[in-house]
Design an enzyme around this catalytic site. Structure first.
Site, PDB file in Angstrom:
ATOM      1  N   ASN A 200      -6.153  11.810   1.063  1.00 60.79           N
ATOM      2  CA  ASN A 200      -5.168  11.049   1.828  1.00 60.79           C
ATOM      3  C   ASN A 200      -5.927  10.174   2.826  1.00 60.79           C
ATOM      4  OD1 ASN A 200      -2.347  10.465   2.430  1.00 60.79           O
ATOM      5  ND2 ASN A 200      -2.712  11.472   4.391  1.00 60.79           N
ATOM      6  N   LYS A 201      -5.200   9.386   3.575  1.00 58.91           N
ATOM      7  CA  LYS A 201      -5.809   8.446   4.508  1.00 58.91           C
ATOM      8  C   LYS A 201      -6.840   9.134   5.395  1.00 58.91           C
ATOM      9  CE  LYS A 201      -4.994   4.970   4.410  1.00 58.91           C
ATOM     10  NZ  LYS A 201      -5.698   3.970   3.587  1.00 58.91           N
TER      11      LYS A 201
ATOM     12  N   ARG B   2       0.858  -1.173   0.000  1.00 57.36           N
ATOM     13  CA  ARG B   2       0.000   0.000   0.000  1.00 57.36           C
ATOM     14  C   ARG B   2       0.902   1.232   0.000  1.00 57.36           C
ATOM     15  NH1 ARG B   2       2.506   1.365   3.704  1.00 57.36           N
ATOM     16  NH2 ARG B   2       1.113   3.106   4.088  1.00 57.36           N
ATOM     17  N   GLY B   3       0.272   2.393  -0.183  1.00 53.46           N
ATOM     18  CA  GLY B   3       1.031   3.622  -0.376  1.00 53.46           C
ATOM     19  C   GLY B   3       1.068   3.934  -1.856  1.00 53.46           C
TER      20      GLY B   3
ATOM     21  N   ASP C  68      -2.464  10.694  -1.696  1.00 54.58           N
ATOM     22  CA  ASP C  68      -2.745   9.651  -2.671  1.00 54.58           C
ATOM     23  C   ASP C  68      -3.171  10.217  -4.020  1.00 54.58           C
ATOM     24  OD1 ASP C  68      -2.910   6.624  -1.458  1.00 54.58           O
ATOM     25  OD2 ASP C  68      -3.113   8.160   0.076  1.00 54.58           O
TER      26      ASP C  68
END
Length: 329
Positions: free
Chosen positions: A230-231, A49-50, A220
């Site tokens: 983003n998260k 992930r990332g 992201d």
């Protein structure tokens, strides 16, 4: 910084190996991928992930398609459907398209994408370090595990510590997937950077006590006006930082900017399984059958952003002009 990379490619075995980040920090388990579908499953199931790391994995997924004799068009579609939010996935697959049908050229392009990630993140780390001081708070995971390079926001944090600009890091646990607790804490420990793990809902308290001097985290996907996904939890941190007058920086390679999107309202938000909210490592933490929501990302408006850390420097408002100029350089 000791780098533990999230993947490796064995050309002789025709295998792309993924370090299973679901098992960290308790076990180091490597998952073999020999087809594009297996690479896509690794992305979808968050073995890797990332955003930058997803892009590199997708590129090597196309290499695997050539080596295993899969139809490139079908492999491309399988990989594109693995996760919807990170633009690096689509950027990498678009880069691979001209090399469909040529396994050696495909491999060379995938290697080039990976090298560019490393070069880009060296620059991001240097630029980001210059705007950090004192105590820094970060969210989710933006180190080598998330990128395959040196890290974006976490790369800047480690470099700032090396330069003596910061002396401590607050690490959000990052519910519900706990990337901060499991991955960022592990990477900072390996790097020897003083850090403390906190639950996500402690950030406001720390800011109110003057114990946070800057917030830096990853991205992201970013729209051309500077809005970014983003998260989940990032938007709340931006609001808190804005209220307390604390500088707030997303860090990202320019490949994470999607110039086709005018605002963050156009960014698709991935909805993940409710089980990731109602259980932790398979252990229930809510009544059986109780409903739970799980948007994996949120969108932060550009008005809450102090500056955008990129490989071409730190960009300041007006962000639409700054981003277009950086993309054209």
């Amino acid at each position: 910084m000791e780098r533990v990379l999230p993947f490796r490619f064995d050309e002789r075995e025709k295998t792309f190996w993924l370090l299973d980040q679901r098992k960290l920090p308790f076990e180091e388990v490597w998952v073999p991928c020999r087809t594009a579908a297996e690479a896509a499953a690794g992305i979808r199931d968050m073995v890797v992930r990332g955003a930058p790391a997803i892009g590199v994995t997708a590129a090597y997924g196309m290499v695997l398609a050539h080596l295993s004799g899969e139809d490139p068009a079908e492999a491309d579609q399988v990989l594109r459907q693995s996760r919807p939010t990170a633009v690096n996935l689509f950027y990498a697959l678009d880069r691979m398209k001209p090399y469909w049908g040529n396994s050696q050229a495909s491999l060379e392009e995938a290697r080039a994408i990976w090298r560019e990630v490393e070069d880009t993140e060296r620059a991001i780390s240097q630029h980001g370090a210059r705007v950090l001081r004192g105590q820094v708070l970060t969210h989710c995971n933006t180190g080598p595990l998330a990128t395959g390079g040196y890290g974006t926001a976490l790369g800047a944090i480690v470099e700032a510590y090396r330069q003596g600009r910061i002396h401590h890091v607050w690490v959000d646990e990052t519910r519900p997937y706990l990337q901060g607790a499991r991955l960022t804490a592990w990477e900072l420990q390996k790097a020897g950077v003083p850090a403390t793990l906190v639950t996500d809902n402690m950030a406001g308290y720390l800011m109110s006590k003057g114990r946070v001097d800057a917030v830096i985290l990853g991205t992201d996907r970013m729209a051309i006006n500077g809005d970014f996904a983003n998260k989940i939890g990032t938007y709340a941190l931006a609001v808190l930082a804005h209220y307390h007058g604390i500088p707030f920086y997303p860090a990202l390679p320019l490949s994470s900017v999607d110039p086709t999107l005018r605002t963050g309202a156009d960014i698709p938000i991935e909805e993940r399984s409710a089980l990731e909210v109602t259980t932790v490592r398979g252990i229930p933490i809510a009544p059986e059958g109780f409903p739970a929501a799980h948007p994996a990302f949120d969108v932060t408006p550009h008005a809450l952003v102090t500056g955008i850390v990129t490989e071409k420097g730190v960009l300041y408002p007006p962000f639409d002009e700054a981003l277009r100029a950086a993309l054209d350089r």
